[in-house]
Motif scaffolding. Sequence first.
Motif, mmCIF file in Angstrom:
data_model
loop_
_atom_site.group_PDB
_atom_site.id
_atom_site.type_symbol
_atom_site.label_atom_id
_atom_site.label_comp_id
_atom_site.label_asym_id
_atom_site.label_seq_id
_atom_site.Cartn_x
_atom_site.Cartn_y
_atom_site.Cartn_z
ATOM 1 N N GLU A 135 5.747 4.607 -0.742
ATOM 2 C CA GLU A 135 5.621 3.338 -0.027
ATOM 3 C C GLU A 135 5.017 3.549 1.364
ATOM 4 O OE1 GLU A 135 8.545 -0.409 0.894
ATOM 5 O OE2 GLU A 135 9.366 1.601 1.155
ATOM 6 N N ILE A 188 -2.135 3.950 4.493
ATOM 7 C CA ILE A 188 -3.512 3.775 4.021
ATOM 8 C C ILE A 188 -3.987 2.348 4.307
ATOM 9 C CG2 ILE A 188 -4.951 3.625 1.936
ATOM 10 C CD1 ILE A 188 -3.281 6.016 0.843
ATOM 11 N N ILE A 189 -3.144 1.373 4.015
ATOM 12 C CA ILE A 189 -3.499 -0.026 4.265
ATOM 13 C C ILE A 189 -3.713 -0.271 5.754
ATOM 14 C CG2 ILE A 189 -2.616 -2.402 4.183
ATOM 15 C CD1 ILE A 189 -1.253 -1.540 1.481
ATOM 16 N N SER A 236 -1.962 -1.421 -5.511
ATOM 17 C CA SER A 236 -1.225 -0.186 -5.817
ATOM 18 C C SER A 236 0.196 -0.253 -5.270
ATOM 19 C CB SER A 236 -1.955 1.023 -5.234
ATOM 20 O OG SER A 236 -3.213 1.182 -5.824
ATOM 21 N N LEU A 237 0.341 -0.775 -4.069
ATOM 22 C CA LEU A 237 1.665 -0.929 -3.472
ATOM 23 C C LEU A 237 2.499 -1.929 -4.278
ATOM 24 C CD1 LEU A 237 3.601 -0.171 -1.184
ATOM 25 C CD2 LEU A 237 2.534 -1.973 0.200
ATOM 26 N N THR A 260 -8.801 -3.711 1.619
ATOM 27 C CA THR A 260 -7.491 -3.151 1.287
ATOM 28 C C THR A 260 -6.919 -3.696 -0.020
ATOM 29 O OG1 THR A 260 -6.358 -4.855 2.569
ATOM 30 C CG2 THR A 260 -6.890 -2.797 3.711
ATOM 31 N N ASP A 277 -5.560 -1.116 -2.536
ATOM 32 C CA ASP A 277 -4.373 -0.432 -2.010
ATOM 33 C C ASP A 277 -3.151 -1.351 -2.027
ATOM 34 O OD1 ASP A 277 -5.719 2.081 -1.244
ATOM 35 O OD2 ASP A 277 -6.815 0.728 0.093
ATOM 36 N N GLN A 293 0.200 10.273 8.268
ATOM 37 C CA GLN A 293 -0.225 10.635 6.916
ATOM 38 C C GLN A 293 -0.016 12.131 6.676
ATOM 39 O OE1 GLN A 293 -1.306 8.365 4.575
ATOM 40 N NE2 GLN A 293 -1.099 10.068 3.165
ATOM 41 N N ARG A 330 3.186 6.075 2.311
ATOM 42 C CA ARG A 330 1.798 6.523 2.137
ATOM 43 C C ARG A 330 0.863 5.334 1.961
ATOM 44 N NH1 ARG A 330 -0.963 7.321 -2.474
ATOM 45 N NH2 ARG A 330 -2.867 8.503 -2.279
ATOM 46 N N TYR A 331 1.213 4.419 1.055
ATOM 47 C CA TYR A 331 0.371 3.238 0.840
ATOM 48 C C TYR A 331 0.294 2.377 2.097
ATOM 49 C CZ TYR A 331 -0.030 4.006 -4.199
ATOM 50 O OH TYR A 331 -0.316 4.525 -5.434
ATOM 51 N N SER A 332 1.396 2.226 2.790
ATOM 52 C CA SER A 332 1.407 1.414 4.009
ATOM 53 C C SER A 332 0.496 2.002 5.083
ATOM 54 C CB SER A 332 2.829 1.289 4.551
ATOM 55 O OG SER A 332 3.645 0.610 3.628
#
Length: 97
Positions: free
Chosen positions: A66, A72-73, A89-90, A83, A86, A34, A68-70
């Motif tokens: 993409e 976070i998830i 959002s993805l 999740t 999130d 991250q 970043r979201y992955s």
Amino acid sequence: MTTEQIKIAIDQLERTLFLHSLQPLAIEELEQMQEKVNELKESLLETCFLDISVAELEEMRFKLAEIRYSIIIATKEYLHLNTVDDIRSLENLYRTA
């Protein structure tokens, strides 16, 4: 950092995420990834855009979002947190691409 170096770093992050799908990473590794995404976003904003096309810039921006979201998830899954938002959002990111 040049745009080529940013592209290489993005590819490395994508490979690491793929490997994470096979062998989950430790939470510390996800946090480091991250931080790397944040550094790459800053580097991208500081680069000269004269020698790169809009399509290439958009591709790098999309991949960073993409990833970043992955991350976070994956982090929330590791911590057994919800999740759903999130993932939505993805999905929205995919729809807008």
